[in-house]
Write a protein that holds these residues in place. Structure first.
Motif, mmCIF file in Angstrom:
data_model
loop_
_atom_site.group_PDB
_atom_site.id
_atom_site.type_symbol
_atom_site.label_atom_id
_atom_site.label_comp_id
_atom_site.label_asym_id
_atom_site.label_seq_id
_atom_site.Cartn_x
_atom_site.Cartn_y
_atom_site.Cartn_z
ATOM 1 N N ILE A 1 50.413 -23.344 -14.155
ATOM 2 C CA ILE A 1 51.539 -24.275 -14.186
ATOM 3 C C ILE A 1 51.709 -24.871 -15.581
ATOM 4 O O ILE A 1 50.950 -25.767 -15.966
ATOM 5 N N PRO A 2 52.684 -24.397 -16.361
ATOM 6 C CA PRO A 2 52.892 -24.995 -17.679
ATOM 7 C C PRO A 2 53.493 -26.390 -17.534
ATOM 8 O O PRO A 2 54.377 -26.610 -16.701
ATOM 9 N N CYS A 3 52.990 -27.331 -18.311
ATOM 10 C CA CYS A 3 53.477 -28.712 -18.223
ATOM 11 C C CYS A 3 53.772 -29.246 -19.613
ATOM 12 O O CYS A 3 52.907 -29.208 -20.479
ATOM 13 N N TYR A 4 54.961 -29.745 -19.787
ATOM 14 C CA TYR A 4 55.283 -30.408 -21.047
ATOM 15 C C TYR A 4 55.879 -31.767 -20.728
ATOM 16 O O TYR A 4 56.951 -31.846 -20.122
ATOM 17 N N ASN A 5 55.198 -32.814 -21.111
ATOM 18 C CA ASN A 5 55.623 -34.186 -20.801
ATOM 19 C C ASN A 5 56.003 -34.356 -19.337
ATOM 20 O O ASN A 5 57.102 -34.777 -19.010
ATOM 21 N N GLU A 6 55.084 -34.019 -18.462
ATOM 22 C CA GLU A 6 55.383 -34.050 -17.027
ATOM 23 C C GLU A 6 54.643 -35.165 -16.302
ATOM 24 O O GLU A 6 54.317 -35.040 -15.132
ATOM 25 N N GLU A 7 54.340 -36.275 -16.987
ATOM 26 C CA GLU A 7 53.563 -37.339 -16.331
ATOM 27 C C GLU A 7 54.245 -37.853 -15.066
ATOM 28 O O GLU A 7 53.586 -38.266 -14.136
ATOM 29 N N GLU A 8 55.578 -37.779 -15.040
ATOM 30 C CA GLU A 8 56.285 -38.320 -13.874
ATOM 31 C C GLU A 8 56.115 -37.481 -12.621
ATOM 32 O O GLU A 8 56.043 -38.013 -11.522
ATOM 33 N N VAL A 9 56.069 -36.155 -12.773
ATOM 34 C CA VAL A 9 55.970 -35.312 -11.573
ATOM 35 C C VAL A 9 54.551 -34.894 -11.247
ATOM 36 O O VAL A 9 54.266 -34.536 -10.108
#
Ligand code: UDP
Ligand code: MG
Length: 317
Positions: free
Chosen positions: A8-16
């Motif tokens: 799962i690539p995540c870039y600035n995903e603190e919200e989800v």
């Protein structure tokens, strides 16, 4: 039983991230208790150099539950590179890897069908969206025309398939043989061949946060897709150039005829127009050729595509 890893690539995903982790863990518990996947299957988040608390959250998740794991890239390298990093790192541990976005717009209930296809001997299972209701007209129109253009240029891409797919260890080993720097995974994976199948699902809205793919990145991805897979644009330029050249010979004959019959006119307009038209055409051609030369330049350098900073891994192979 299948040892299934999620990339799962995540870039600035603190919200989800917290809710994504929750939902995926529930799904994993269900799959494990139904004996569809093995107990040591994992959910791996790849932090693509986020500037927010994403990596902190991933570390916390890993600490609280060993089903979660994380890989941190040294800086932001973009979705395709982050995903490739995940796939290439995890292929050594898993039997199969499913790639999915952090916002869970893709339906996790499709995992079951993907696993079924995998059990039936498929090496690649593509998630394909059956409808695009949740997209704006603009996104739907541009995306669908893009697939059509790519296919007409000879690249094999799966219609309405983004990067939600299952790949077997073998398919991933083969993918690792592609050493190019400019990558467009959706174009590369079908080139591997092997037995594949398609699973349809409905795509929903983003869980939280906003899209990390603004129009600029979308256009960049589309351009990458075309120029990294096809050399048709060069051929089109060559063809247009040939036609224009032939037309100009006809025009020359016409001008000579006018000249010798004594009907010469100042001719400023036609001259000016042709200078502009041909000048523009040349610029366009040089630009497109330059684009490929730029690609050659990048490829010959064989730069590494990413570096892993940290890998939370307690899985001893
Ligand atoms: N993403 C990434 N690096 C980037 C941009 C996006 O890893 O530079 C990830 C993002 O965290 C998400 C996925 O790529 O998991 C798809 O992004 P998003 O959902 O924002 O795109 P959309 O669905 O709007 O096309
Ligand atoms: Mg999304």
């Amino acid at each position: 039983m299948v040892k299934l890893y999620l990339a799962i690539p995540c870039y600035n995903e603190e919200e989800v991230l917290p809710s994504t982790a929750d939902i995926l863990k529930k799904k994993y518990t269900e799959l494990i208790s139904n004996k569809k996947i093995s107990r040591d299957s994992k959910i791996v988040f790849i932090d693509d150099g986020s500037k927010d608390k994403t990596w902190k959250i991933i570390k916390k998740l890993h600490k609280s539950d060993s089903v979660f794991s994380g890989i941190k890239l040294s800086c932001n390298r973009g979705h395709q590179n982050a995903l490739l990093c995940g796939l290439m790192t995890l292929k050594d541990y898993a039997d199969a890897v499913i790639s999915i976005d952090a916002d869970l717009q893709d339906d996790i209930e499709a995992f079951d069908k993907m696993l079924e296809c995998f059990e039936n001997g498929c090496d690649v299972v593509y998630g394909v969206r059956s409808k695009r209701d949740t997209d704006t007209f603009f996104k739907r129109f541009t995306a669908e025309s893009f697939y059509k253009i790519l296919n007409s240029m000879g690249a094999k891409v799966i219609f309405n398939h983004a990067d939600f797919r299952l790949m077997s260890k073998r398919a991933l080993e083969y993918l690792s043989e592609y050493k190019e720097t400019n990558i467009y995974l959706r174009g590369l994976v079908p080139m591997i061949g092997l037995k594949s199948d398609v699973v349809e699902y409905e795509r929903s809205e983003r869980l939280a946060g906003e899209s990390k793919y603004p129009l600029k990145k979308m256009l960049a991805l589309a351009w990458e897709g075309i120029t990294s897979l096809s050399i048709k644009p060069i051929r089109v330029v060559t063809a247009v150039g040939t036609i224009v050249f032939m037309l100009s010979i006809l025009m020359l004959v016409y001008f000579l005829y006018r000249y010798f019959t004594g009907a010469t006119v100042p001719g400023w307009a036609s001259l000016a127009v042709s200078i502009w038209a041909i000048g523009g055409l040349q610029l366009l051609a040089i630009g497109i050729v330059g684009e490929y030369i730029g690609k050659i330049y990048l490829e010959v350098k064989q730069r590494p595509r990413y570096f892993v900073d940290e890998f939370l891994n307690d899985d001893k192979e």
